[in-house]
Write a protein that holds these residues in place. Structure first.
Motif, PDB file in Angstrom:
ATOM      1  N   VAL B 158      13.202 -19.012 -33.349  1.00 22.11           N
ATOM      2  CA  VAL B 158      13.173 -17.551 -33.431  1.00 22.11           C
ATOM      3  C   VAL B 158      12.443 -17.141 -34.709  1.00 22.11           C
ATOM      4  N   TYR B 159      12.846 -17.753 -35.821  1.00 18.94           N
ATOM      5  CA  TYR B 159      12.224 -17.446 -37.103  1.00 18.94           C
ATOM      6  C   TYR B 159      10.754 -17.888 -37.111  1.00 18.94           C
ATOM      7  N   ALA B 160      10.516 -19.135 -36.669  1.00 17.96           N
ATOM      8  CA  ALA B 160       9.168 -19.717 -36.785  1.00 17.96           C
ATOM      9  C   ALA B 160       8.145 -18.904 -35.991  1.00 17.96           C
ATOM     10  N   ARG B 161       8.524 -18.474 -34.802  1.00 21.68           N
ATOM     11  CA  ARG B 161       7.579 -17.712 -33.976  1.00 21.68           C
ATOM     12  C   ARG B 161       7.232 -16.387 -34.632  1.00 21.68           C
ATOM     13  N   ARG B 162       8.243 -15.719 -35.197  1.00 19.77           N
ATOM     14  CA  ARG B 162       7.995 -14.432 -35.843  1.00 19.77           C
ATOM     15  C   ARG B 162       7.214 -14.612 -37.136  1.00 19.77           C
ATOM     16  N   ARG B 163       7.596 -15.632 -37.882  1.00 19.44           N
ATOM     17  CA  ARG B 163       6.965 -15.884 -39.181  1.00 19.44           C
ATOM     18  C   ARG B 163       5.488 -16.178 -39.017  1.00 19.44           C
ATOM     19  N   ASP B 164       5.183 -16.883 -37.939  1.00 16.24           N
ATOM     20  CA  ASP B 164       3.819 -17.265 -37.634  1.00 16.24           C
ATOM     21  C   ASP B 164       2.900 -16.060 -37.483  1.00 16.24           C
ATOM     22  N   GLU B 165       3.465 -14.951 -37.035  1.00 13.48           N
ATOM     23  CA  GLU B 165       2.665 -13.770 -36.717  1.00 13.48           C
ATOM     24  C   GLU B 165       2.588 -12.776 -37.869  1.00 13.48           C
ATOM     25  N   VAL B 166       3.412 -12.971 -38.895  1.00 19.28           N
ATOM     26  CA  VAL B 166       3.559 -11.922 -39.910  1.00 19.28           C
ATOM     27  C   VAL B 166       2.355 -11.835 -40.843  1.00 19.28           C
ATOM     28  N   LEU B 167       1.990 -10.609 -41.179  1.00 14.79           N
ATOM     29  CA  LEU B 167       1.002 -10.368 -42.226  1.00 14.79           C
ATOM     30  C   LEU B 167       1.713  -9.684 -43.395  1.00 14.79           C
ATOM     31  N   LEU B 168       1.446 -10.172 -44.603  1.00 16.79           N
ATOM     32  CA  LEU B 168       2.207  -9.711 -45.769  1.00 16.79           C
ATOM     33  C   LEU B 168       1.322  -8.944 -46.746  1.00 16.79           C
ATOM     34  N   VAL B 169       1.646  -7.666 -46.915  1.00 17.48           N
ATOM     35  CA  VAL B 169       0.989  -6.858 -47.932  1.00 17.48           C
ATOM     36  C   VAL B 169       2.009  -6.637 -49.051  1.00 17.48           C
ATOM     37  N   ALA B 170       1.805  -7.354 -50.151  1.00 16.77           N
ATOM     38  CA  ALA B 170       2.718  -7.228 -51.288  1.00 16.77           C
ATOM     39  C   ALA B 170       2.343  -6.011 -52.119  1.00 16.77           C
ATOM     40  N   VAL B 171       3.340  -5.412 -52.745  1.00 13.87           N
ATOM     41  CA  VAL B 171       3.074  -4.382 -53.746  1.00 13.87           C
ATOM     42  C   VAL B 171       3.851  -4.769 -55.002  1.00 13.87           C
ATOM     43  N   ASN B 172       3.106  -4.968 -56.079  1.00 17.58           N
ATOM     44  CA  ASN B 172       3.751  -5.421 -57.313  1.00 17.58           C
ATOM     45  C   ASN B 172       4.728  -4.391 -57.846  1.00 17.58           C
ATOM     46  N   CYS B 173       5.759  -4.915 -58.500  1.00 15.22           N
ATOM     47  CA  CYS B 173       6.873  -4.098 -58.942  1.00 15.22           C
ATOM     48  C   CYS B 173       6.614  -3.577 -60.351  1.00 15.22           C
ATOM     49  N   GLY B 174       6.665  -2.251 -60.504  1.00  8.07           N
ATOM     50  CA  GLY B 174       6.466  -1.662 -61.821  1.00  8.07           C
ATOM     51  C   GLY B 174       7.740  -1.062 -62.385  1.00  8.07           C
ATOM     52  N   ASP B 175       8.737  -0.935 -61.559  1.00  9.01           N
ATOM     53  CA  ASP B 175       9.973  -0.268 -61.968  1.00  9.01           C
ATOM     54  C   ASP B 175      11.206  -1.063 -61.575  1.00  9.01           C
ATOM     55  N   PRO B 176      11.471  -2.176 -62.260  1.00 10.29           N
ATOM     56  CA  PRO B 176      12.637  -2.978 -61.892  1.00 10.29           C
ATOM     57  C   PRO B 176      13.924  -2.177 -62.076  1.00 10.29           C
ATOM     58  N   ALA B 177      14.924  -2.557 -61.284  1.00 16.57           N
ATOM     59  CA  ALA B 177      16.193  -1.842 -61.335  1.00 16.57           C
ATOM     60  C   ALA B 177      17.122  -2.459 -62.380  1.00 16.57           C
ATOM     61  N   GLY B 178      18.239  -1.792 -62.588  1.00 19.91           N
ATOM     62  CA  GLY B 178      19.225  -2.258 -63.560  1.00 19.91           C
ATOM     63  C   GLY B 178      19.878  -3.571 -63.174  1.00 19.91           C
ATOM     64  N   THR B 179      19.700  -3.976 -61.911  1.00 24.58           N
ATOM     65  CA  THR B 179      20.320  -5.220 -61.445  1.00 24.58           C
ATOM     66  C   THR B 179      19.290  -6.329 -61.215  1.00 24.58           C
ATOM     67  N   CYS B 180      18.026  -6.055 -61.581  1.00 26.51           N
ATOM     68  CA  CYS B 180      16.947  -7.027 -61.330  1.00 26.51           C
ATOM     69  C   CYS B 180      16.923  -8.139 -62.373  1.00 26.51           C
ATOM     70  N   PHE B 181      16.629  -9.377 -61.917  1.00 25.62           N
ATOM     71  CA  PHE B 181      16.396 -10.467 -62.878  1.00 25.62           C
ATOM     72  C   PHE B 181      15.397 -11.494 -62.347  1.00 25.62           C
ATOM     73  N   CYS B 182      14.343 -11.006 -61.667  1.00 26.64           N
ATOM     74  CA  CYS B 182      13.345 -11.932 -61.121  1.00 26.64           C
ATOM     75  C   CYS B 182      12.640 -12.702 -62.229  1.00 26.64           C
ATOM     76  N   ALA B 183      12.495 -12.071 -63.411  1.00 27.16           N
ATOM     77  CA  ALA B 183      11.804 -12.758 -64.508  1.00 27.16           C
ATOM     78  C   ALA B 183      12.575 -14.016 -64.904  1.00 27.16           C
ATOM     79  N   SER B 184      13.932 -13.964 -64.841  1.00 24.73           N
ATOM     80  CA  SER B 184      14.738 -15.153 -65.157  1.00 24.73           C
ATOM     81  C   SER B 184      14.546 -16.240 -64.116  1.00 24.73           C
ATOM     82  N   MET B 185      14.344 -15.835 -62.853  1.00 24.54           N
ATOM     83  CA  MET B 185      14.274 -16.807 -61.763  1.00 24.54           C
ATOM     84  C   MET B 185      12.848 -17.297 -61.535  1.00 24.54           C
TER      85      MET B 185
END
Lengths: 286, 394
Positions: B158-185
């Motif tokens: 189920v996942y693989a078939r959907r994943r195969d078709e997906v197109l990803l348009v990322a938008v970089n984050c300029g306003d992290p929230a008070g609960t964000c810690f992606c920089a640590s990870m």
């Protein structure tokens, strides 16, 4: 919509349909089902592997194969009725239909044990997942050293495969014990054999502790004490193998239910070296 | 797999080697281009007081001028001072709901004319999604789920078939929230890999525009359909500055040094009792988490018994039934269930899949009804020996 054969290739979760050929009653709540595929043959299994069995319309459970791995036509499962799905499966009659997919998981290390003594320790229904390994050991008797089967059940009426065990006795050492020779309110055949937990059989069993491989299956507490008793005799955890039971909704490492620390019991087990998994089993509620 | 084909674009600190610029107006053309290519476009929109993911018909559906305020157990929308379209962090939804739907039919069976049964695969057609507005932490989460669902011994079809078709348009984050810690990870805030296109939204004296980095040929073709120009040095510098500043404004941080060993060594730490006294075992964290993947199945039949469906649904390790084995649950207490969730996410996941299961998005903190903060729980275990006084807490 796809017909069954293509569906099997398409999703790992779709079962094959099988017919129940025979139902053997083992104890008051346990039966052995003999099943065969409706059309495409079931893939061969190795001793210790399990299948996911579907009671159609009720649900699916993991059940270790309990029959002879050399029997390519009939699959046997020894099932105790404890929940809705196992109640439905144990209620099946000859001609009934159930779903099977598998086999899954890591088998008993019967190849790695070649040339050395083998100790099989079973508690209760734990004898069922060990039975294919016993079939294999007997079929290749000359490749192994001494073979000891140590079996413990709660009471004499709970003993599985009693007739078969008589036959095994001609080729290997068999010792049987029961926790209690009688049970209140139950009419039980008289018992003149050993009484006590299965670990009490270990000091009397004959094997070379420095080379023997132990195959252990039963309730978790029984496996823990068995590993300790084997260690007391000099069998290290590296040569003690246990078969674990956990909730499994998929059997193929996708549903997440069967985790025990870093292990997915379905794909990393169900057979695992006690030396590896023992420390995780020792943590309560992990 | 378009986005997966993108090779590692380098480490987060390095600015893009080449980039282009589109004016804000051109984003509509980009969405139109996705539509022409047969994609269902999914992206952020405001609904029920939150920025959620849903099908977009035009840029008018984007959360223009909105941001999110997040803290443990709290999420509120707020107006921004500008008209940014992507001026928020992340909402309660994650993309996993489109790659492995919360409920779906694994297979069905029907009675045949001769009285037997016939098993049928999931008959639903595979949707073709374009995700617009994917954050860097979310790209990392998709990569984590790829390892779970596609790279294991058995693929989840189920996942693989959907994943195969997906197109990803990322938008970089300029306003992290008070609960964000992606920089640590190490998963953000700048998207470096795993996208078809990556946009950085700029609103400065030079106008509302996006700096665009191309990750794949599919992304290239999409961009070539809309009016764009080569980025100048100052565009790139402004874009990098957005994420550099975001990295400095993480609301949370987590010290992940030796975290696997830390948790393995502390399976009986008293902090588990402490957190269990607060945890409701509601499972919100697992549903909001973009990497949590557990499922259960239920059989559904019609009254006549002519048709059976095995339905699969997201499950949570916080439910009592989750570990029900041979008559009893293995994890009968909230203590053991919280320990399982956090230890899996941060430690055993590394053994199982070669990476952390946490991407630092902060959803589990925000959407916890009692505000349990995974970064605080880690700090407590790291900072304290068993000590009732709390003097050793960091």
């Amino acid at each position: 919509m796809l017909p069954v054969s293509e569906a099997v290739a398409a999703t790992p979760l779709a079962p094959r349909l099988t017919h129940v050929d025979r139902v053997e009653r083992e104890t008051a709540d346990t039966v052995t089902l003999h099943v065969s595929a409706v059309d495409t043959e079931l893939p061969p299994f190795a001793p210790g592997q399990f299948d996911m069995l579907s009671a159609l319309g009720v649900g699916e459970v993991p059940i270790s194969v309990s029959g002879d791995p050399d029997d390519r036509v009939t699959r046997q499962y020894t099932i105790r009725a404890v929940g809705a799905v196992t109640r439905a499966l144990t209620s099946l009659r000859p001609g009934g239909v159930m779903g099977v997919r598998g086999p899954y998981g890591h088998p008993w290390p019967v190849e790695a044990a070649v040339g050395a003594d083998v100790v099989v320790v079973a508690g209760g229904l734990g004898l069922a997942p060990l039975r294919p390994a016993i079939h294999h050991l007997l079929a290749h008797r000359d490749r192994y050293g001494r073979i000891s089967i140590l079996y413990g059940a709660r009471s004499p009426d709970e003993l599985l495969f009693a007739d078969e065990m008589q036959r095994w006795q001609s080729d290997v050492d068999v010792a049987v014990t029961v926790d209690a020779p009688s049970a209140p309110g139950k009419a039980i055949p008289p018992w003149d054999g050993r009484v006590g937990v299965v670990t009490t059989l270990i000091p009397d069993a004959l094997f070379d502790p420095h080379r023997a491989t132990a195959l252990v299956c039963g309730p978790e507490v029984m496996m823990r004490f068995t590993a300790r008793a084997l260690a007391d005799q000099g069998v290290t955890g590296e040569r003690v193998y246990v078969s674990l039971e956990r909730s499994m909704a998929c059997g193929v490492g996708l549903c997440g239910h069967c985790q025990l620390g870093p292990f997915f019991v379905c794909v990393d087990g169900p057979v695992l070296r006690h030396g590896l998994v023992g420390p995780w089993l020792a943590v309560r509620e992990l | 797999m378009t986005a997966q084909a993108a090779s590692a674009a380098g480490d987060a600190a390095r600015p893009p080697e080449s980039a282009e610029v589109i004016k804000a107006d051109a984003l509509e053309d980009l969405l139109d281009g996705l539509g022409r290519r047969g994609y269902t476009v999914v992206g952020p929109t405001v609904a029920d007081g939150a920025i959620v993911y849903d099908e977009l018909t035009s840029v008018a559906d984007l959360p223009r001028g909105w941001t999110d305020e997040q803290s443990p157990g709290r999420y509120r929308l707020a107006r921004r001072e500008d008209e940014a379209w992507f001026g928020y962090a992340v909402g309660p939804h994650s993309w996993k709901r489109y790659l492995l739907p919360p409920t779906h039919t694994a297979w069905s069976a029907e009675r045949t004319a001769d009285g037997g049964m016939r098993i049928l695969d999931d008959p639903s057609p595979v949707p073709r999604y374009a995700f617009v507005g994917v954050r860097s932490c979310e790209l990392a989460a998709i990569a984590v789920q790829d390892r779970v669902f596609i790279r294991g011994p058995f693929a989840d079809t189920v996942y693989a078939r959907r994943r195969d078709e997906v197109l990803l348009v990322a938008v970089n984050c300029g306003d992290p929230a008070g609960t964000c810690f992606c920089a640590s990870m190490g998963t953000g805030p700048r998207a470096t890999t795993g996208f078809d296109l990556a946009l950085t939204e700029l609103l400065d004296d030079e106008g509302h525009r996006f700096v665009v980095e191309v990750g794949t040929a599919a992304g290239r073709a999409l961009l070539d359909d809309v009016t764009h120009r080569a980025a100048e040095q100052r565009d790139v510098a402004a874009a990098v500055d957005i994420t550099d500043r975001a990295a400095q404004r993480m609301g949370r941080q987590m010290d992940v040094t030796g975290i696997r060993e830390l948790l393995y060594d502390n399976l009986e730490h008293p902090r588990w009792d402490d957190v269990a006294s607060r945890c409701l075992a509601c499972g919100n964290c697992t549903l909001a988490c973009p990497t949590c993947f557990c499922t259960s199945v239920t059989d559904v039949t019609d009254l006549a018994g002519e048709r059976i469906e095995r339905q699969r649904a997201w499950d949570s390790c916080f439910t009592l039934d989750f570990t029900y084995t041979a008559g009893a649950p293995v994890r009968g207490t909230t203590r053991s269930r919280y320990r399982q969730w956090m230890t899996h996410k941060l430690a055993t996941w590394i053994d199982q899949f070669g990476s952390s299961g946490c991407v630092g998005c902060g959803r589990c903190i925000t959407w916890c009804p009692v505000g349990i903060d995974i970064t605080e729980e880690v700090a407590a275990i790291r900072g304290t020996e068993p000590d009732e006084s709390g003097e050793n807490e960091t």
